[in-house]
Scaffold this motif. Structure first.
Motif, short mmCIF file in Angstrom:
data_model
loop_
_atom_site.label_atom_id
_atom_site.label_comp_id
_atom_site.label_asym_id
_atom_site.label_seq_id
_atom_site.Cartn_x
_atom_site.Cartn_y
_atom_site.Cartn_z
N SER A 294 0.82 -1.21 0.00
CA SER A 294 0.00 0.00 0.00
C SER A 294 0.85 1.27 0.00
N GLY A 295 1.87 1.31 0.89
CA GLY A 295 2.75 2.48 0.90
C GLY A 295 3.48 2.61 -0.43
N THR A 296 3.97 1.49 -0.95
CA THR A 296 4.70 1.50 -2.21
C THR A 296 3.83 2.03 -3.35
N ALA A 297 2.57 1.61 -3.38
CA ALA A 297 1.67 2.04 -4.46
C ALA A 297 1.39 3.53 -4.38
N PHE A 298 1.15 4.04 -3.18
CA PHE A 298 0.93 5.48 -3.04
C PHE A 298 2.18 6.27 -3.44
N PHE A 299 3.37 5.76 -3.08
CA PHE A 299 4.59 6.43 -3.47
C PHE A 299 4.73 6.45 -5.00
N ALA A 300 4.48 5.29 -5.63
CA ALA A 300 4.59 5.22 -7.09
C ALA A 300 3.65 6.21 -7.76
N TYR A 301 2.43 6.28 -7.24
CA TYR A 301 1.47 7.26 -7.77
C TYR A 301 2.02 8.67 -7.65
N GLY A 302 2.54 9.01 -6.46
CA GLY A 302 3.07 10.34 -6.23
C GLY A 302 4.23 10.68 -7.14
N PHE A 303 5.13 9.73 -7.36
CA PHE A 303 6.27 9.97 -8.23
C PHE A 303 5.86 10.13 -9.69
N TYR A 304 5.02 9.21 -10.17
CA TYR A 304 4.61 9.30 -11.58
C TYR A 304 3.80 10.58 -11.82
N TRP A 305 2.95 10.93 -10.86
CA TRP A 305 2.18 12.16 -11.04
C TRP A 305 3.12 13.37 -11.12
N GLY A 306 4.12 13.43 -10.26
CA GLY A 306 5.04 14.55 -10.26
C GLY A 306 5.85 14.65 -11.53
N MET A 307 6.30 13.51 -12.05
CA MET A 307 7.05 13.54 -13.31
C MET A 307 6.13 13.89 -14.47
N ASN A 308 4.92 13.35 -14.45
CA ASN A 308 3.98 13.68 -15.52
C ASN A 308 3.68 15.16 -15.60
N HIS A 309 3.69 15.85 -14.45
CA HIS A 309 3.34 17.26 -14.42
C HIS A 309 4.56 18.17 -14.31
N GLY A 310 5.74 17.62 -14.56
CA GLY A 310 6.92 18.44 -14.65
C GLY A 310 7.45 18.95 -13.32
N LEU A 311 7.05 18.35 -12.22
CA LEU A 311 7.48 18.81 -10.90
C LEU A 311 8.67 18.03 -10.35
#
Length: 772
Positions: A294-311
């Motif tokens: 669960s923690g790993t999945a939330f982290f992956a979401y956070g990382f991919y979202w940040g890269m997708n949005h240029g942050l």
């Protein structure tokens, strides 16, 4: 001798071929990796096939639904939206239900209905607000505004004393800002976060303690280290990503949210395990060894979202996110579509707690869906595309009249040209560069509404990008609150057909009902809501004061016009408007009510439902089973109906059309392919308007006629029919049916006749669509 030489030479000539064949056999065909979008569907389909939507609105179930809504936004799958809708209605669009504000609690953990201000009962509002964005009926967010409004107006800011709350509640405030435009929600969000941040954020590690009990050095791991819980930090990183997604760039405190997001991403990335996961105690793997999802999945979401949005810098964070995805997709994901190794409900790393493939949870599945959806967008580079694969779609109108219709494009062609896996990962823009609504259908079509001048053309551009979540102009669902009606509408008309609960009641109503409306806004949801909530009050009033009960009924019932239309069409045991039937001699043989259904498409531009009916015994003893697929597009007055029959051994004659009521048996028009009728309504004198109904039958082999009953039945005098002879088992028969109202956009029979002619022209000669 020659023969022997010939044989040897022939054998030698075959040797390379045999060796080549042998080599080919040895070559292993490498299996193609499963597209991530298919993983999204597999995981969500598995969850929904094995779980009910009728669960409480507490955090664990609500966290799954945040993932389900992300899967819906990506795929457009109508079943996913319906699953969330059933859950929201089961919980009456509420979290904890205590009404007395003085009894509302939040300072301690609690699952009681008094814990209204406790964040675990507020995460549900995220999904309600997402659904409100598409169908903005006020009752859907009434409770959210009441509860969060109370917090906004209070002086307290200590509502979020544990890390999980930052995922549960922060996005509710930004979504309420989007829904209302009121910046007070953002200001209270910031005020509350400041308190939580001071309590739990560790600037040195750039991580959050789970709550005040775990702050170092008051609390340590067994080895004396700081104890940062993985899922707790996952909640925060994912929550910050969701907040930044909805928060306007110009908001005065946005930089603080962005700063914490970037710091937390750095802190999380620094302690990833070599297998790709994060251990439950992030800086001390020995505190709770083994995988955790669960923690790993939330982290992956956070990382991919940040890269997708240029942050987030891709060079730094892509290896981290990809390694996390490798763990999620190869270790956590099981062959049957379940997601394992999820730590059960808790608040910390527990020494000796072993996790395995069978540790599957609702919130863990939701977290996986969030990560997988964002991974799809990352793989296809669709949020901030850097390629130039945009292309043009040209819609030509060869007729001499203005045409405005929903057109179809093969979705696979779009995916292929853009180089994407599928889903809603692109935008469609008009000649002005404005996004226009589109829809992906269950049968592989991309729908766009085109307005085209006579002999003219309209050009759209399709390119990678994040599409807007548009308001629906077509929508429908099953209404268990009203005897299982299937009701649907678009910007012109509305309809319903009847379900199992009505059949059990004994009420005899077979055909399609017509609901009148005089607005492009969707009205059916609100009508049913008002009817359902006031019906018990009216029933109680009837015992005490019948006059008051009648007055309230006239103010609330959808059988009276309150400004946007009503239901005043009589159906009973007839075809109503457009239901099909088998014709045996002069007898119409139709089933009672549907026995099962499936919503296939549900907006914004098309509604489609599949209906199956029970056995109907024919004169030859066959047990006919009727199957219907009906759909309605934006702007159309006519539904498309395709009917077929299984269980028949001989061909049958099939018909459809409209019921003719006793009050007016003359206002019927027939031609070779259409039947039209000016229906007098259920109270001609009282209503003082007309309903226009009709059916259109394209193709060959159609005859139209009036078939009147020997004697009127419940106000019905007969039918105006189109008949298709000799339909075989499982052979589809497609026709169109629909309605209009004299108080809206079709004021008389002459206009209805013209409109039916235009509709039939668009059916027979659709706009031409080409891709350049």
């Amino acid at each position: 001798m020659k023969k022997t030489i010939t044989v040897i030479v022939s054998a030698l000539m075959l040797l390379p071929l045999a060796a080549s064949a042998k080599a080919k056999k040895k070559t292993k065909v490498q299996p193609q990796p499963v597209p991530t979008i298919e993983i999204v569907k597999k995981v969500n389909d598995k969850w929904q096939a094995t779980n009910s939507p009728k669960v409480r609105s507490f955090w664990d179930d609500a966290a799954y639904f945040t993932g389900n809504m992300e899967a819906y936004k990506l795929t457009g799958c109508a079943r996913y939206l319906e699953f969330s809708d059933k859950w929201a209605r089961h919980n009456h669009w509420s979290g904890a239900t205590e009404k007395d504000h003085s009894k509302w609690l939040y300072k301690n953990y609690g699952e009681s209905m008094q814990h209204v201000l406790f964040g675990d009962w507020q995460i549900c509002f995220q999904t309600y607000l997402d659904m409100y964005e598409m169908n903005p009926d006020p009752y859907k967010i009434e409770r959210a505004k009441e509860v969060m409004g109370y917090m906004v107006n209070s002086k307290e800011n200590d509502y979020w004393w544990w890390a999980d709350a930052l995922y549960m509640v922060m996005p509710v405030f930004t979504k309420l800002y989007k829904a209302t435009g009121d910046v007070k929600y953002l200001d209270k969000l910031y005020d509350n976060l400041i308190y939580a941040d001071k309590l739990m954020f560790d600037a040195e590690a750039k991580l959050y303690f789970r709550d005040g009990r775990y702050v170092y050095p008051k609390h340590k791991t067994d080895l004396g280290k700081k104890d940062f819980w993985a899922r707790g930090n996952g909640w925060v990183l994912a929550g910050l990503a969701k907040v930044l997604a909805d928060m306007p760039e110009c908001y005065k405190h946005r930089d603080f949210f962005l700063q914490r997001y970037l710091q937390l991403a750095e802190g999380v990335a620094s302690c990833q395990q070599k297998e790709g996961h994060w251990t439950r105690s992030m800086l001390d793997p020995e505190q709770a060894e083994g995988y955790e999802t669960s923690g790993t999945a939330f982290f992956a979401y956070g990382f991919y979202w940040g890269m997708n949005h240029g942050l987030l810098d891709r060079a730094k964070y892509q290896p981290v996110a990809d390694l996390a995805w490798k763990y999620l997709s190869e270790t956590a994901l099981q062959p049957d579509g379940t997601v394992g190794y999820v730590q059960p409900i808790g608040d910390r790393a527990i020494k000796g707690q072993f996790l395995g493939v069978k540790n599957v949870t609702n919130f863990g599945t939701g977290a996986f869906l969030l990560a997988a959806c964002e991974r799809v967008r990352f793989e296809d580079a669709t949020v901030n595309p850097d390629d130039n694969k945009a292309f043009k779609v040209v819609v030509n109108n060869n007729s001499d009249i203005q045409r405005q219709e929903v057109v179809e494009i093969e979705a696979k062609e779009v995916y292929s040209r853009l180089g994407i896996q599928g889903g809603r990962q692109f935008v469609v823009t008009n000649a002005l560069g404005q996004q226009v609504p589109y829809q992906l259908t269950y049968d592989g079509k991309l729908l766009v509404e085109a307005a085209v001048r006579p002999k003219g053309k309209t050009v759209f551009t399709i390119a990678k990008g994040e599409p807007t979540l548009y308001r629906n102009t077509c929508y429908g669902r099953m209404y268990p609150e009203r005897v299982d009606d299937i009701a649907w509408e678009n910007d012109r008309t509305a309809y319903r057909c009847y379900g199992p609960a009505l059949q059990k009641s004994g009420e005899r109503a077979f055909g399609n009902d017509v609901w009148l409306k005089n607005t492009p806004e969707l009205v059916v949801e609100q009508r049913y809501f008002v009817e359902d909530t006031t019906k018990p009050i009216i029933a109680e009033l009837k015992k005490k004061d019948p006059a008051k009960a009648k007055a309230l009924e006239m103010k609330t019932s959808y059988h009276y016009d309150h400004g946007n239309g009503l239901d005043c069409y009589k159906v009973g045991p007839t075809l109503g408007c457009g239901a099909p039937a088998i014709l045996e001699g002069d007898d119409l043989v139709y089933p009672y009510c549907y026995t099962s259904y499936e919503l296939l498409d549900n907006g914004p531009l098309r509604f489609t439902v599949r209906l199956d009916y029970g056995e109907t015994t024919l004169k030859n003893g066959d047990k006919a089973i009727e199957h219907r697929v009906l759909s309605l597009d934006k702007g159309r007055h006519l539904n498309r109906m395709t009917v077929s029959y299984s269980g028949i051994t001989q061909s049958v004659d099939v018909c459809s059309g409209v019921v003719i009521h006793s009050e007016d048996i003359e206002s019927v028009m027939l031609d070779n392919h259409a039947v039209l009728y000016a229906d007098p309504t259920d109270n001609p004198q009282g209503q003082n308007f007309q309903i226009y109904v009709g059916a259109f039958f394209p193709g060959e082999g159609i005859t139209t006629c009036k078939k009147m009953f020997d004697e009127p039945k419940n106000g019905a005098a007969g039918h105006a029919l189109g008949v298709k002879k000799g339909l075989k088992a499982d052979e589809p028969f497609t026709y169109y049916f629909g309605s209009a109202w004299s108080k809206y956009d079709c004021r008389n029979m002459l206009e209805w006749t013209a409109r039916m002619g235009l509709e039939s022209e668009s059916i027979n000669n659709p706009l031409k669509v080409t891709i350049e």
